[in-house]
Design an enzyme around this catalytic site. Structure first.
Site: not given
Ligand code: UN1
Length: 498
Positions: A173, A248, A282, A382
């Site tokens: 999804k 995550e 992230c 964040e």
């Molecule tokens: C994410 O933002 O959830 O290391 C992943 C990085 C990328 C992956 C980010 N290869 O910034």
């Protein structure tokens, strides 16, 4: 022409009973495609298809499963440019990053394919003669993959690559902001020839589709990337069902700049880390913690460089930063900029929505930086946008204390040429990832990816050698070939010889 997509269930694109929604280009406002909000009944159908397929897929030898992943990787390679453009058009990251997003799938599918010929277990000596003990990995069953919009190819790639080689079928999804990327992703898997029902995709809401997948009794693991509050709900739901979960959930990642740092290198990393993907990773560097001795110089350079960044059409190769991904993203980013201004943080650069001409059709925000106090909301929460908070530290210990003062723990970085600080930082920074002399972004697929604290449970790691853990369980096997009943822990007298 705007294409109307259906749901991918049991190897076929099919119509849905659900109401349709549009996916749009965040740079232009153009409608790209429409998708259905799958119904509860359709969730059940998709899981049923995944369950039926699982019974066969789990028996397919792992090296054969790996071959199909390799075949998919080849197709992703062939279609890389087209897929990259779709990523950029639907999500808004600049085209170089769109290519990177697809490349991350290629990399991981190639890596995971090799796992089909490894997937090592252990053989362990028995305490009894003529008896052998070993462990094998078994797939948990059909799994649910719930993916975000910020890496609309890469993250479905990590999750599905591991699930598939492990022997799991899945229901994907994707975020409702990037269903077109997911549809194109699934088309590649379909072309690669995965058996009917191994790959399924449903679009729609978190409350009906996401939750429907999580709660379904036949779904035996859920891998989710997204916000903390939803992640907590996924974790609780998984706990009630006693199933595996991969989570995550974001970050507030810091770059520490020590007084001996190479400033040019540092500034290159800060710009990429903070404003790459318009700060919507992230792993984005959303805090820059600067040693007091170089603070003024770093702030001056930051302002100079941020003012030079070219914001605009993400398909234009010369553009440095595209729009943020949606009206909600723009609203949240501007709200945080407002919080900074209201709470007395010092605006260093940016701080406005870009207006006029093509900017009015999309969601363009200036690369922004504030000098903030360590207790400020901008220092702790964040934002997930192009807003960097700059903090001043007295020394190494102080910098680490600031870095660790947030509730997240995904990525971290230190710029220094002093071995003492770099090696100490590896241990001291509370994060799943630490970079030395590189920004917080840019994780490679052959290494584990995940965090600590509220970024997610420390036993969940995607990619790398840990990728299979999310989707397999250990079976311990004892083979007694002595021809008689042997009793572990009891037959302690007869241990010598056979
Ligand atoms: C994410 O933002 O959830 O290391 C992943 C990085 C990328 C992956 C980010 N290869 O910034």
């Amino acid at each position: 022409m705007v294409q109307d997509f259906g749901l991918f269930i049991g190897g076929k694109w099919r119509k849905s009973e659900g109401k349709r929604f549009e996916t749009r280009n965040p740079a232009t406002g153009d409608v790209l495609a429409t998708f259905p909000n799958a119904t509860k009944a359709e969730v059940n159908e998709a899981v049923k298809a995944a369950k039926a397929a699982f019974e066969k897929w789990k028996k397919t030898p792992a090296p054969r499963r790996g071959e199909l992943l390799l075949q998919a990787a080849r197709i992703f390679k062939r279609k890389k440019e087209d897929l990259a453009r779709i990523v950029t058009m639907e999500m808004g990251k600049i085209i170089a990053e769109g290519r990177g997003d697809v490349q991350e799938v290629i990399d991981f599918y190639e890596y995971a394919a090799g796992e089909g010929r490894r997937m090592f277990g252990e053989t362990v000596p028995s305490e009894l003669p003529n008896k052998m003990c070993l462990t094998v990995r078994l797939p948990v069953g059909p799994v649910g993959l719930i993916t975000p919009w910020n890496f609309p190819m890469a993250i479905p790639g990590w999750k599905s690559g591991a699930a598939l080689v492990a022997g799991c079928s899945f229901v994907l999804k994707p975020s409702s902001l990037t269903p077109l990327c997911a549809a194109k992703f699934v088309e590649v898997l379909d072309e690669a020839g995965f058996p009917t029902g191994v790959v399924n995709m449903l679009t729609g809401s978190g409350s009906v589709v996401g939750d429907g997948i999580i709660q379904h009794p036949d779904i035996r693991a859920v891998s989710f990337t997204g916000g903390v509050e939803t992640g907590r709900y996924v974790y609780e739901s998984a706990a009630k069902k006693m199933i595996k979960v991969g989570l995550e959930l974001g970050g507030k990642n810091a770059i520490i700049a020590m007084d001996d740092a190479n400033i040019d290198l540092l500034m290159d990393g800060v710009m990429f880390g903070a404003f790459g993907t318009a700060g919507q990773r992230c792993t984005a560097a959303s805090r820059l913690i600067v040693h007091r001795k170089i603070y003024d110089q770093v702030v001056d350079e930051l302002v100079e460089r941020a003012e030079k960044l070219k914001v605009g059409d993400p398909l234009d190769e010369k553009v440095d930063m595209g729009p943020v991904a949606s009206p909600d993203q723009e609203k949240k980013t501007l709200e945080y900029i407002g919080v900074g201004k209201k709470e007395g943080d010092k605006l260093l650069v940016g701080g406005e929505r870009l207006k006029g001409g093509a900017y009015d059709n999309g969601f363009f925000v200036q690369p922004t930086a504030f000098a903030v106090d360590r207790k400020a909301r901008l220092a702790l929460e964040e934002i997930f946008g192009p807003v960097l908070s700059v903090l001043k530290a007295k020394d190494y210990e102080d910098a680490v204390a600031i870095a660790n003062s947030v509730k997240y723990g995904l990525s971290s970085s230190i710029y220094t040429n002093d071995l003492r600080w770099s090696f100490r930082a590896m241990h001291d920074l509370e994060a799943g990832i630490t970079y030395v002399n590189a920004p917080t972004i840019g994780a490679e697929v052959q290494l584990p990816f995940g965090g600590t604290k509220e970024t997610g449970p420390t036993d969940t790691r995607e990619a790398g050698t840990t990728a299979l853990d999310e989707f397999t369980y250990w079976k311990t096997v004892y083979v007694d070939y002595s021809g008689r009943l042997q009793k572990a822990q009891i037959d302690t007298e007869k241990l010598v010889g056979g």
